[in-house]
Design a protein around this motif. Structure first.
Motif: not given
Length: 280
Positions: A173-181, A202-208
């Motif tokens: 539920g709160s997980g997306p915020a941890y990833i954004y952090y 772009k590189l970070i997003v594709q890496t995730l």
């Protein structure tokens, strides 16, 4: 399902409306939506999805197969008070209210009705939510399957026991915020090491995306995948050494535990407030 009534028209409600309409689970004209007073928002939902905006509870709730509670948790008592005259023992309630237990909803409705709680996350807006469902003993397997199919329109849906929903809140539920952090930190580091911000993102997003894809498409546990990337004396090992020194993994564990504990605390506080209101 021929008709669904939604009490609340926030971002999560809109994400579900969008998913249901796009995946052809429901047509817009089969969905009735209300909120406290934001007529402009209802008008926009009508224009975009063809839903029925209304403040007439009798019209909205008559013959509704499902009543979805999607208001702010603090407003649940008032909302249920407004719709209670139109509820009966066949009413099927679905709640997206964080921290509001099935027991609290039963207490407010003063009826034994089938209830399913759903805990989605904000990624529902792009059809990538991780949603957990829990139900009371009155809800049938058919009803639970129906709601699972409904939330499948906005991502992955699983079934858990209600006592696990606080953990789900803390984790996904709160997980997306941890990833954004985490992304924020990676973006800041990218600037410091001389990369253009747009390119870095772009590189970070594709890496995730790639890392998540590896975990979901292989039977190898994350620990093994990490070791396969980590060559002795290499760059990955050097970076991981810093993370270990700063106890980043332990910090994430404590982060999720604390979010779970906060979900429990908020639920207990809200339950106490509702019980107090009922007595007065």
């Amino acid at each position: 399902m021929k008709k669904i009534a939604m009490i609340g028209a926030g971002s999560m409600a809109e994400a579900l409306i969008s998913g249901m309409v796009k995946k052809q689970f429901m047509r817009g004209e089969q969905i009735w939506v209300t909120n406290r007073s934001n007529r402009e928002k209802l008008s926009l939902l009508h224009q975009q999805y063809g839903i029925n905006p209304t403040y007439d509870f009798e019209e909205m709730l008559q013959d509704a197969d499902v009543i979805l509670l999607a208001m702010k948790p603090k407003d649940v008592a008032l909302a249920v008070k407004q719709i209670k005259p139109y509820l009966n023992h066949e009413t099927f309630l679905v709640s997206m209210l964080a921290g509001v237990s099935i027991k609290s909803i039963e207490m407010l409705t003063e009826r034994s009705v089938p209830i399913v709680r759903a805990m989605p996350n904000t990624s529902a807006a792009i059809g990538q939510s991780a949603t957990a469902l829990a139900a009371n003993s009155i809800a049938t397997e058919e009803q639970i399957h129906l709601i699972k199919t409904m939330f499948d329109t906005v991502g992955l849906t699983v079934y858990v026991e209600e006592k696990q929903l606080d953990a789900v809140t803390g984790l996904s539920g709160s997980g997306p915020a941890y990833i954004y952090y985490l992304i924020e930190a990676m973006e800041k580091s990218a600037v410091e090491i001389g990369l253009n911000g747009e390119l870095a993102q772009k590189l970070i997003v594709q890496t995730l995306i790639g890392a998540a894809g590896m975990v979901s498409r292989t039977t190898k546990p994350p620990k093994q995948l990490r070791k396969e990337v980590t060559s002795p004396g290499g760059t990955t090992e050097a970076g991981l050494k810093i993370l270990k020194e700063h106890q980043v993994q332990e910090a994430f564990i404590q982060c999720i535990k604390e979010a779970t504990s906060q979900s429990k605390r908020l639920g207990l506080t809200l339950a106490e407030e509702l019980e107090k209101e009922q007595r007065t």
